[in-house]
Design an enzyme around this catalytic site. Structure first.
Site, PDB file in Angstrom:
ATOM      1  N   THR A  45       0.840  -1.193   0.000  1.00  0.00           N
ATOM      2  CA  THR A  45       0.000   0.000   0.000  1.00  0.00           C
ATOM      3  C   THR A  45       0.881   1.252   0.000  1.00  0.00           C
ATOM      4  O   THR A  45       2.048   1.177  -0.382  1.00  0.00           O
ATOM      5  CB  THR A  45      -0.959  -0.009   1.200  1.00  0.00           C
ATOM      6  OG1 THR A  45      -0.195  -0.145   2.401  1.00  0.00           O
ATOM      7  CG2 THR A  45      -1.968  -1.136   1.090  1.00  0.00           C
ATOM      8  N   VAL A  47       0.856   4.601   2.471  1.00  0.00           N
ATOM      9  CA  VAL A  47       1.399   5.192   3.698  1.00  0.00           C
ATOM     10  C   VAL A  47       2.189   4.140   4.487  1.00  0.00           C
ATOM     11  O   VAL A  47       3.233   4.441   5.074  1.00  0.00           O
ATOM     12  CB  VAL A  47       0.271   5.789   4.575  1.00  0.00           C
ATOM     13  CG1 VAL A  47       0.812   6.290   5.913  1.00  0.00           C
ATOM     14  CG2 VAL A  47      -0.432   6.920   3.835  1.00  0.00           C
ATOM     15  N   CYS A  48       1.719   2.915   4.482  1.00  0.00           N
ATOM     16  CA  CYS A  48       2.314   1.844   5.289  1.00  0.00           C
ATOM     17  C   CYS A  48       3.823   1.690   5.083  1.00  0.00           C
ATOM     18  O   CYS A  48       4.567   1.634   6.063  1.00  0.00           O
ATOM     19  CB  CYS A  48       1.596   0.525   5.032  1.00  0.00           C
ATOM     20  SG  CYS A  48      -0.172   0.578   5.413  1.00  0.00           S
ATOM     21  N   PRO A  49       4.332   1.627   3.843  1.00  0.00           N
ATOM     22  CA  PRO A  49       5.776   1.446   3.712  1.00  0.00           C
ATOM     23  C   PRO A  49       6.578   2.620   4.255  1.00  0.00           C
ATOM     24  O   PRO A  49       7.694   2.436   4.744  1.00  0.00           O
ATOM     25  CB  PRO A  49       6.006   1.256   2.212  1.00  0.00           C
ATOM     26  CG  PRO A  49       4.743   1.628   1.536  1.00  0.00           C
ATOM     27  CD  PRO A  49       3.653   1.569   2.550  1.00  0.00           C
ATOM     28  N   LEU A  52       6.624   2.027   8.077  1.00  0.00           N
ATOM     29  CA  LEU A  52       7.447   0.868   8.426  1.00  0.00           C
ATOM     30  C   LEU A  52       8.924   1.168   8.216  1.00  0.00           C
ATOM     31  O   LEU A  52       9.766   0.754   9.019  1.00  0.00           O
ATOM     32  CB  LEU A  52       6.994  -0.345   7.627  1.00  0.00           C
ATOM     33  CG  LEU A  52       5.591  -0.840   8.002  1.00  0.00           C
ATOM     34  CD1 LEU A  52       5.061  -1.789   6.944  1.00  0.00           C
ATOM     35  CD2 LEU A  52       5.588  -1.490   9.375  1.00  0.00           C
TER      36      LEU A  52
END
Length: 188
Positions: A45, A47-49, A52
């Site tokens: 996806t 925003v997630c990377p 993380l």
């Protein structure tokens, strides 16, 4: 669950971590340790990377602080490995990713979006007694800040190790703390 001061519920999840075979993680694996459960909606996806990767840049420091880190989404551990193998940002990460396709963790922490089968963007810090000390939850489009998470964990560890002391707003390691008492009422 998901309330400060509540106890971690039993769970079992398959995990992927770079350089290791797939393995199982349960509540027993974090017993006696500080742990971060970093929920995000889904692999592959937007925003997630970024979140993380930011957390990954703090991973070595968190490890030195005695903190285990778990990225958690409702994807499988196989999807986590595929994402790790194909994404430059995710490929750098050293912490474990838990597969929660049965939604056990997402339900335990009360972050499951039932209508979508995805976890909300949420962070939980668990102390060595298995008690939630910190929680943060944001809307889909707002990423979290690992600097602030690290600062909060340092404060929680300080308070645990120094009974009778509290950390005021924007407290940084080595900064002044407070000893709550009637003498301070109305003077701060």
């Amino acid at each position: 669950m998901g309330i400060i001061g509540s106890q971690l519920k039993p769970f079992k999840a398959n995990a992927f971590q770079a350089g290791k075979d797939f393995f199982e993680v349960t509540q027993d694996d974090i017993s006696g340790k500080w742990a971060v459960f970093f929920f995000y909606p889904a692999d592959f996806t937007f925003v997630c990377p970024t979140e993380l990767e930011d957390l990954g840049e703090h991973y070595d420091m968190l490890q030195k602080m005695g903190v285990e880190v778990y990225g958690v989404s409702t994807d499988t551990h196989f999807a986590h490995k595929a994402w790790h193998d194909t994404s430059e940002r995710i490929g750098k990460l050293k912490f474990a990713f838990l597969g929660d396709q049965l939604h056990t963790l997402s339900k335990n922490f009360d972050v499951l979006r039932e209508d979508m089968g995805l976890a909300d963007r949420a962070t939980f810090v668990i102390d060595p007694d298995g008690v939630i000390q910190i929680m943060e939850q944001t809307c889909e489009g707002v990423g979290r800040n690992a600097n602030e998470l690290t600062r909060k964990i340092k404060a929680a560890q300080y308070v645990r190790n120094n009974p009778g002391q509290v950390c005021p707003a924007a407290w940084e390691e080595g900064g002044e703390t407070l000893a709550p008492s009637l003498d301070l009422v109305g003077k701060i």
